[in-house]
Design a protein around this motif. Structure first.
Motif, PDB file in Angstrom:
ATOM      1  N   ILE A  72     -10.083  40.842 -11.223  1.00  0.00           N
ATOM      2  CA  ILE A  72      -9.197  40.753 -12.370  1.00  0.00           C
ATOM      3  C   ILE A  72      -8.175  39.653 -12.402  1.00  0.00           C
ATOM      4  N   GLN A  73      -7.884  39.316 -11.085  1.00  0.00           N
ATOM      5  CA  GLN A  73      -6.713  38.303 -10.816  1.00  0.00           C
ATOM      6  C   GLN A  73      -7.044  36.884 -11.252  1.00  0.00           C
ATOM      7  N   ASP A  74      -8.408  36.742 -11.354  1.00  0.00           N
ATOM      8  CA  ASP A  74      -9.094  35.288 -11.758  1.00  0.00           C
ATOM      9  C   ASP A  74      -9.028  35.271 -13.213  1.00  0.00           C
ATOM     10  N   TRP A  75      -8.942  36.276 -13.967  1.00  0.00           N
ATOM     11  CA  TRP A  75      -8.914  36.245 -15.515  1.00  0.00           C
ATOM     12  C   TRP A  75      -7.881  35.506 -16.231  1.00  0.00           C
ATOM     13  N   PRO A  76      -8.160  34.595 -16.980  1.00  0.00           N
ATOM     14  CA  PRO A  76      -6.898  33.666 -17.376  1.00  0.00           C
ATOM     15  C   PRO A  76      -5.938  34.413 -18.251  1.00  0.00           C
ATOM     16  N   GLU A  77      -6.334  35.794 -18.871  1.00  0.00           N
ATOM     17  CA  GLU A  77      -5.597  36.266 -19.942  1.00  0.00           C
ATOM     18  C   GLU A  77      -4.656  37.319 -19.104  1.00  0.00           C
ATOM     19  N   VAL A  78      -4.678  37.430 -17.667  1.00  0.00           N
ATOM     20  CA  VAL A  78      -3.993  38.309 -17.180  1.00  0.00           C
ATOM     21  C   VAL A  78      -2.937  37.494 -16.571  1.00  0.00           C
ATOM     22  N   ALA A  79      -1.716  38.139 -16.702  1.00  0.00           N
ATOM     23  CA  ALA A  79      -0.530  37.558 -16.048  1.00  0.00           C
ATOM     24  C   ALA A  79      -0.126  38.163 -14.787  1.00  0.00           C
ATOM     25  N   SER A  80      -0.052  39.503 -14.543  1.00  0.00           N
ATOM     26  CA  SER A  80      -0.070  40.272 -13.376  1.00  0.00           C
ATOM     27  C   SER A  80      -1.111  41.552 -13.270  1.00  0.00           C
ATOM     28  N   VAL A  81      -1.428  41.891 -12.136  1.00  0.00           N
ATOM     29  CA  VAL A  81      -1.996  43.187 -12.012  1.00  0.00           C
ATOM     30  C   VAL A  81      -1.452  43.657 -10.600  1.00  0.00           C
ATOM     31  N   ARG A  82      -1.075  45.047 -10.547  1.00  0.00           N
ATOM     32  CA  ARG A  82      -0.884  45.693  -9.689  1.00  0.00           C
ATOM     33  C   ARG A  82      -1.686  46.930  -9.371  1.00  0.00           C
TER      34      ARG A  82
END
Length: 284
Positions: A72-82
């Motif tokens: 998920i961290q590699d997806w360009p649409e994602v600003a942050s994930v926790r």
């Protein structure tokens, strides 16, 4: 001073055409200014909701958390994930509903580990949610972005409609100025011919007509901005009394938009008058 004085005299020589041009420009700039403020405000609302928008991916017990998180961290649409563990989720649930505090020790924690995503662009929420559902180890996906999604769609449609409307309004004002100036030129055709014969430059002859066009559109622009500011502030106060968290434009934003409208008024007035007078001088 000569140019401005002659421009005012020409406006008074044909008041009907001048008033028609003035009110055409007034309506155009008032709509342009007020609708522009509403569209900008809607963008602020969407941005505010987008910052709060969060997508939750519920993980299965056997999920490879590190692998899913890395993907998920590699997806360009994602600003942050926790990662919110099931223990953290239960603690938050007890904090929200204190009466569950005694029950949590009697049963096994039923909550799953959860990945919570913040997106860079609210428009991508549906696509991201669909991709999450197909990831191995993800049992379910939830997001509260229905309202934001609809507002984004409204915003996109409003931008398109605003672009078309602005184009039509500006063209209408431009040709209205040209028509009014053309009438001024025709009414002074003989005097202009004499001025050309005695050596007057084309720029000197065009000056009063350009001033006439600027006076008509700029005065309309000033009145339109003043009316738009008053109407927007009234509506903004009423909206914030009902929804205090609603973001509204400040005085600097209103002034910046107003200056843009006045600049357009100046360009349309000068451009329309220049084109109309230039066409006559070419004929001469």
């Amino acid at each position: 001073m000569y140019v401005v004085r002659e421009g005012l005299r020409q406006i008074l020589r044909h008041p009907t055409a001048s008033l028609a041009t003035f009110f055409t420009a007034l309506v155009s700039f008032a709509l342009l200014y007020f609708l522009g403020l509403l569209l900008w405000n809607l963008e602020r609302v969407v941005d505010a909701l987008g910052q709060e928008l969060e997508v939750a991916a519920f993980l299965a017990r056997e999920a490879d958390v590190e692998r899913v998180l890395s993907t998920i961290q590699d997806w360009p649409e994602v600003a942050s994930v926790r990662l919110q563990t099931k223990e953290e989720a239960l603690a938050q649930l007890v904090l929200d509903y204190p009466y569950l505090a005694e029950a949590k020790d009697l049963v096994e924690n039923p909550l799953p580990d959860t990945l919570r995503l913040k997106l860079k662009d609210p428009e991508a929420v549906r696509q991201v949610a669909e991709r999450l559902r197909h990831l191995p180890g993800v049992e379910g996906v939830e997001y509260g972005g229905e309202l934001t999604e609809r507002l984004v769609q409204v915003l996109a449609g409003s931008r398109l409609a605003m672009g078309v409307l602005v184009g039509l309004l500006l063209l209408n004002t431009f040709f209205s100025v040209m028509g009014s100036i053309r009438l001024s030129v025709e009414s002074r055709k003989e005097a202009l011919g004499i001025m050309l014969l005695v050596g007057a430059t084309r720029r000197f002859i065009q000056g009063p007509f350009v001033a006439e066009g600027i006076l008509l559109t700029l005065s309309a622009g000033v009145l339109a901005v003043a009316a738009g500011v008053g109407l927007y502030r009234t509506l903004a106060r009423a909206a914030q009394s009902l929804l205090p968290f609603l973001p509204v434009l400040n005085a600097q934003d209103l002034a910046r938009t107003g200056l843009l409208v006045l600049l357009l008024a100046l360009l349309l007035g000068a451009g329309g008058a220049y084109m109309a007078s230039r066409a006559h001088l070419r004929e001469e």
